[in-house]
Design a protein around this motif. Structure first.
Motif, PDB file in Angstrom:
ATOM      1  N   VAL A  79     -15.739  -4.455  -1.728  1.00 12.56           N
ATOM      2  CA  VAL A  79     -14.607  -3.745  -2.330  1.00 12.56           C
ATOM      3  C   VAL A  79     -14.512  -2.333  -1.778  1.00 12.56           C
ATOM      4  CG1 VAL A  79     -13.665  -2.809  -4.481  1.00 12.56           C
ATOM      5  CG2 VAL A  79     -14.584  -5.137  -4.425  1.00 12.56           C
ATOM      6  N   SER A  80     -15.656  -1.662  -1.650  1.00 14.13           N
ATOM      7  CA  SER A  80     -15.664  -0.306  -1.113  1.00 14.13           C
ATOM      8  C   SER A  80     -15.105  -0.265   0.302  1.00 14.13           C
ATOM      9  CB  SER A  80     -17.100   0.241  -1.143  1.00 14.13           C
ATOM     10  OG  SER A  80     -17.154   1.522  -0.600  1.00 14.13           O
ATOM     11  N   ARG A  81     -15.511  -1.230   1.112  1.00 21.71           N
ATOM     12  CA  ARG A  81     -15.031  -1.262   2.500  1.00 21.71           C
ATOM     13  C   ARG A  81     -13.556  -1.657   2.589  1.00 21.71           C
ATOM     14  NH1 ARG A  81     -19.029  -4.841   5.955  1.00 21.71           N
ATOM     15  NH2 ARG A  81     -19.455  -5.870   3.955  1.00 21.71           N
ATOM     16  N   VAL A  82     -13.157  -2.634   1.775  1.00 25.08           N
ATOM     17  CA  VAL A  82     -11.759  -3.080   1.788  1.00 25.08           C
ATOM     18  C   VAL A  82     -10.818  -1.933   1.444  1.00 25.08           C
ATOM     19  CG1 VAL A  82     -10.097  -4.447   0.466  1.00 25.08           C
ATOM     20  CG2 VAL A  82     -12.132  -5.540   1.384  1.00 25.08           C
ATOM     21  N   LEU A  83     -11.208  -1.137   0.452  1.00 24.01           N
ATOM     22  CA  LEU A  83     -10.360  -0.028   0.000  1.00 24.01           C
ATOM     23  C   LEU A  83     -10.559   1.230   0.834  1.00 24.01           C
ATOM     24  CD1 LEU A  83     -10.663  -0.396  -3.888  1.00 24.01           C
ATOM     25  CD2 LEU A  83      -8.844  -1.237  -2.382  1.00 24.01           C
ATOM     26  N   GLY A  84     -11.579   1.229   1.686  1.00 24.14           N
ATOM     27  CA  GLY A  84     -11.864   2.431   2.465  1.00 24.14           C
ATOM     28  C   GLY A  84     -12.300   3.587   1.591  1.00 24.14           C
TER      29      GLY A  84
ATOM     30  N   ARG B  95      -6.422  13.923 -10.610  1.00 25.11           N
ATOM     31  CA  ARG B  95      -6.126  13.755  -9.183  1.00 25.11           C
ATOM     32  C   ARG B  95      -6.691  12.427  -8.657  1.00 25.11           C
ATOM     33  NH1 ARG B  95      -8.792  18.091  -9.790  1.00 25.11           N
ATOM     34  NH2 ARG B  95     -10.330  17.661  -8.143  1.00 25.11           N
ATOM     35  N   ILE B  96      -6.352  11.341  -9.368  1.00 21.53           N
ATOM     36  CA  ILE B  96      -6.858  10.002  -9.051  1.00 21.53           C
ATOM     37  C   ILE B  96      -6.350   9.551  -7.685  1.00 21.53           C
ATOM     38  CG2 ILE B  96      -6.838   7.581  -9.756  1.00 21.53           C
ATOM     39  CD1 ILE B  96      -8.508   9.445 -11.574  1.00 21.53           C
ATOM     40  N   THR B  97      -7.261   8.954  -6.902  1.00 21.85           N
ATOM     41  CA  THR B  97      -6.861   8.406  -5.601  1.00 21.85           C
ATOM     42  C   THR B  97      -6.849   6.882  -5.580  1.00 21.85           C
ATOM     43  OG1 THR B  97      -9.132   8.344  -4.726  1.00 21.85           O
ATOM     44  CG2 THR B  97      -7.891  10.395  -4.443  1.00 21.85           C
ATOM     45  N   THR B  98      -7.631   6.246  -6.486  1.00 18.67           N
ATOM     46  CA  THR B  98      -7.772   4.787  -6.467  1.00 18.67           C
ATOM     47  C   THR B  98      -7.766   4.255  -7.891  1.00 18.67           C
ATOM     48  OG1 THR B  98      -9.077   4.844  -4.426  1.00 18.67           O
ATOM     49  CG2 THR B  98      -9.270   2.862  -5.785  1.00 18.67           C
TER      50      THR B  98
ATOM     51  N   SER C 295      -1.337  12.081  -5.727  1.00 20.23           N
ATOM     52  CA  SER C 295      -2.737  12.006  -5.290  1.00 20.23           C
ATOM     53  C   SER C 295      -3.166  10.577  -4.974  1.00 20.23           C
ATOM     54  CB  SER C 295      -3.659  12.580  -6.380  1.00 20.23           C
ATOM     55  OG  SER C 295      -3.589  11.777  -7.556  1.00 20.23           O
ATOM     56  N   LEU C 296      -2.436   9.585  -5.477  1.00 19.54           N
ATOM     57  CA  LEU C 296      -2.859   8.187  -5.404  1.00 19.54           C
ATOM     58  C   LEU C 296      -2.681   7.630  -3.995  1.00 19.54           C
ATOM     59  CD1 LEU C 296      -3.929   6.057  -7.452  1.00 19.54           C
ATOM     60  CD2 LEU C 296      -1.591   5.172  -7.569  1.00 19.54           C
ATOM     61  N   ARG C 297      -3.737   6.948  -3.510  1.00 11.31           N
ATOM     62  CA  ARG C 297      -3.624   6.306  -2.198  1.00 11.31           C
ATOM     63  C   ARG C 297      -3.944   4.823  -2.231  1.00 11.31           C
ATOM     64  NH1 ARG C 297      -7.976   5.379   1.159  1.00 11.31           N
ATOM     65  NH2 ARG C 297     -10.032   5.970   0.363  1.00 11.31           N
ATOM     66  N   ASN C 298      -4.582   4.330  -3.301  1.00 10.35           N
ATOM     67  CA  ASN C 298      -4.970   2.924  -3.394  1.00 10.35           C
ATOM     68  C   ASN C 298      -4.581   2.330  -4.740  1.00 10.35           C
ATOM     69  OD1 ASN C 298      -6.346   2.042  -1.012  1.00 10.35           O
ATOM     70  ND2 ASN C 298      -8.114   3.296  -1.571  1.00 10.35           N
ATOM     71  N   VAL C 299      -3.874   1.219  -4.726  1.00 10.20           N
ATOM     72  CA  VAL C 299      -3.751   0.367  -5.914  1.00 10.20           C
ATOM     73  C   VAL C 299      -4.387  -0.966  -5.548  1.00 10.20           C
ATOM     74  CG1 VAL C 299      -2.192  -0.979  -7.375  1.00 10.20           C
ATOM     75  CG2 VAL C 299      -1.724   1.436  -6.954  1.00 10.20           C
TER      76      VAL C 299
END
Length: 508
Positions: free
Chosen positions: A181-186, A237-240, A264-268
């Protein structure tokens, strides 16, 4: 690195002064989180908890929940997260099955349990609130020899017999899930993850560990409310964020929603239940700078496949049907589609999905027969039906075990059917999942009545007295005769067809 305490120890050294947890106005660095986890671990030891003991957790998402999870793993005990949405009898059944030595609970669960639980279980309750004596026993914890293959958690999921099954997950399984999951989401150390999924689900527990694996800050959400999410994203300042489709739908409909609040969000990251193509398109249009990633898996082995953000964009541009796919297999997961003969189906051939890999469960707790049925030659039988296309994308078309996923919660039709079938005026009953704009799927009962015709509200109330609210039917229809298969079984596919025939995405 395949055991969880090593992850926390490494972060306490390499990122000790960086923020690990935020909740309200409280903030913990990685070194303070590690120290507090050691205090809780010492407290558990003082209460008699030993390596291999099972420790229940009955609580809403919180920073204390994350602390006690790490504490349990620090002493090589087994975490048993419990679903606080269940009825008392359902929770007691899981406590009896897992034979926990202690139950860590937040205030709301303590108040609920202390007044009505049987005395043996009341005596095992421990407060996990921040002012609990659990955190005041010092931090001297013996160094353990951790075995990544030993069971670290038991997560309860529904069963085809109507009884919950405890899925045994090793540290190897949990860390493998976190790594993927960490790698998939970067995910990176500078990321800030809003934890929305309940921690008793693999989606919730998995996101804790994925963020920990990456050294990213975690902000637990006590309960999902759209306005609260919007406020948290802006303030922290949530990013994911991980969202089940129902949550995403509610968020986009909220009066306070705006793209500006999500700068701030970059991943859903989404999954856990069906999602419509309309909702996907609306979400991608509303948040054009956000990367959307879908994962498919189950508690027993997760994740299996991923539909990346690039897949979403390519599908919208060239092949909208691709949006119905669950994506391609992730690293180290071997996935097959097998026919009735047990052999791999050809490309496009429909069959049951089986999989093996490092995130696979060890089996079901206290269920040797069901474990033998579920795992063969190292492959976990998912119970889902699907096919691979020529590009290796997996599409799901049905569930072999009639599971209904409503707002991210697993509901097994047989359990609801047994309750409805106990009503004096119910002759035959079938429970199916039907599409719902808010819930993803809703629990729907189909009844052949006998004697006096019951009302829909009467039957729903009957269920509410005996089942957790999310398991109860939201709608009921009455018919004169059930459709049957050639073998004389109720043909649920026929019952589902008219509800799903105009819905482009029947399962996710």
């Amino acid at each position: 690195m395949t055991h969880i305490p090593a992850l926390l120890d490494r972060l306490a050294v390499t990122r000790g002064g960086s923020v690990a947890l935020e909740e309200g106005k409280a903030s913990f660095t990685w070194s303070s989180l590690a120290r507090r986890a050691r205090c809780a671990a010492a407290g558990l030891i003082a209460c008699g908890i030993r390596p291999g003991d099972r420790v229940g957790i009955l609580a809403h998402n919180s920073s204390s929940y994350i602390v006690v999870l790490h504490a349990i793993w620090l002493i090589d005990a087994i975490a048993v997260p419990l679903n606080w949405r269940l009825t008392q009898s359902e929770i007691i059944e899981q406590l009896e099955d897992s034979a926990v030595s202690a139950i860590l609970a937040d205030n709301s669960s303590l108040q609920r349990a202390e007044g009505s639980w049987p005395s043996p279980w009341r005596g095992r309750l421990l407060s996990m609130e921040t002012d609990s004596p659990l955190f005041s026993r010092g931090s001297n914890v013996p160094e353990g020899a951790f075995d990544a293959e030993k069971v670290s958690a038991i997560l309860y999921t529904g069963g085809t017999t109507g009884r919950s099954k405890g899925v045994k997950l090793s540290a190897r399984s949990l860390v493998s899930n976190a790594s993927v999951v960490s790698r998939v989401l970067g995910l990176k150390p500078e990321d800030r993850c809003l934890l929305t999924a309940p921690f008793f689900h693999i989606g919730g527990a998995g996101m804790i560990l994925a963020a920990t694996y990456a050294g990213a800050a975690q902000i637990p959400l006590h309960t999902f409310e759209p306005d609260l999410v919007i406020d948290c994203v802006r303030r922290h300042r949530i990013t994911t964020v991980f969202l089940v489709p129902t949550m995403l739908q509610m968020l986009l409909r909220a009066p306070g929603f705006s793209a500006e609040a999500f700068t701030s969000l970059r991943n859903v990251f989404y999954g856990a239940s069906p999602i419509s193509e309309i909702l996907l398109r609306r979400a991608l249009e509303a948040l054009p700078s956000v990367r959307f990633t879908q994962a498919y898996g189950q508690t027993e082995i997760c994740p299996l496949t991923v539909l990346t953000h690039e897949d979403h964009l390519n599908a919208l541009a060239n092949d909208p049907v691709r949006l119905r796919s669950a994506g391609q297999a992730v690293w180290e997961q071997e996935i097959r589609v097998i026919g009735n003969d047990g052999k791999s189906a050809p490309t496009g051939g429909i069959g049951e999905i089986i999989a093996r890999g490092p995130s696979a469960m060890d089996g079901y707790h206290n269920r040797p027969e069901e474990t033998r049925t579920a795992i063969a030659d190292g492959f976990v039988r998912t119970g889902d039906i699907g096919f691979f296309d020529e590009d290796g994308y997996l599409t799901l078309v049905d569930r072999a075990r009639d599971m209904i996923v409503s707002r991210g919660e697993n509901v097994y039709s047989t359990e609801v059917e047994s309750v409805l079938g106990a009503h004096v005026n119910v002759g035959q009953v079938a429970v199916i999942g039907v599409p719902d704009a808010i819930w993803g799927e809703r629990v729907h009962g189909v009844i052949v009545p006998k004697g006096e015709l019951p009302t829909e509200s009467e039957l729903i109330a009957f269920c509410r007295e005996r089942l957790a609210g999310y398991k109860c039917p939201k709608s009921i229809e009455f018919i004169g005769e059930m459709p049957l298969t050639g073998a004389g079984k109720i043909a649920k596919s026929d019952l589902r067809q008219r509800h799903w025939q105009n819905n482009g995405r029947a399962i996710s």
